[in-house]
Design an enzyme around this catalytic site. Sequence first.
Site, short mmCIF file in Angstrom:
data_model
loop_
_atom_site.label_atom_id
_atom_site.label_comp_id
_atom_site.label_asym_id
_atom_site.label_seq_id
_atom_site.Cartn_x
_atom_site.Cartn_y
_atom_site.Cartn_z
N GLU A 89 0.85 -1.20 0.00
CA GLU A 89 0.00 0.00 0.00
C GLU A 89 0.88 1.25 0.00
O GLU A 89 1.86 1.32 0.74
CB GLU A 89 -0.90 -0.02 1.25
N CYS B 77 -6.25 -2.48 2.35
CA CYS B 77 -6.27 -2.39 3.81
C CYS B 77 -7.69 -2.57 4.35
O CYS B 77 -8.35 -3.55 4.04
CB CYS B 77 -5.63 -1.07 4.25
N LYS C 290 -8.97 3.52 -3.17
CA LYS C 290 -9.55 3.08 -1.91
C LYS C 290 -10.89 3.78 -1.67
O LYS C 290 -10.98 5.00 -1.73
CB LYS C 290 -8.58 3.37 -0.77
#
Length: 315
Positions: A44, A169, A135
């Site tokens: 990430e 995540c 995201k």
Amino acid sequence: MDRVRVAVAQLASVFADKSACIDKAVGVIKEAGENGADLVLLPEVMIPGYPRGFTYGAYVGNRTGAGRADFARYWKASMPLDEAETLPLSEAAREAGAYVALGVSERGDEGNGGTLYNSLLYIGPDGALLGAHRKLVPTGTERLIWGCGDGSTLTTVDAPFGTIGGLICWENYMPLARMAMYAKGVSVYLAPTADARDSWQATLRHIACEGRCYVLGCNQYFTRSMYPSDLALYAELADLPEELCRGGSAIVDPFGEYVCEPLYGTEGLLYADLELDKIHQAHLDFDVVGHYNRPDVFAFSLNKTPNRAMTRDNR
């Protein structure tokens, strides 16, 4: 294909130094290619790093000049997704002959102003940029840094060995986001993260069991001393532990068992030869979008419309 060789790269970023981060990523992609990897996953926001411990001088009702200076530095080190910026990564993927997925802090394109996005890029073995996933919901105070993605970027890539896709995540804790990936037929699920806790391993194993897919978890190994000392708010980091992120990259099979145990305390590459027939074996008794689904009871839809601030006609 009955198997595919994958590489998961647990790396430390060269924080807020885009050029150095790209160089490091390129070197690892080439190394993975030399070791026969067909797919390489990097962490990430590998470019330009995850700002763990930063406040950017912001609290309710106030922002500081020093915090704004550090944010501007991070913004300038983030990546626009144009050919000039991504060319070194594309060339590395082409030289390696591998699919590459890596996390970047993305500068928003036209229509998104100056907002940054926490994105996962997909590059093909021919060097083509195949897509980017933003995201959907940055976690907690990450929202000070990155904006929210939309359904148009729930990207998947069809490869000779199956469908590649994933989430970043904690958006992996969004059940419907996972369902979108399963419904798109993801067989190799990517889960880059900044979470190094033991509970994250339970998440990786659960996704593998739920999606009946291989799951590649990838994190950074990062220490406080790796931060550049000329940050405007460098003194704020003094009370942080030296080991800021211990890693925890791992590879899990469709039954939730480790192919590669979690890697902690160091940078490194994990390699695995995934037996693709295990995916079909796992569907005997469970298929979350097939025979274990109840569309007559539950309804699911996905809005793929890009969320633009402004639209233009062609006049």
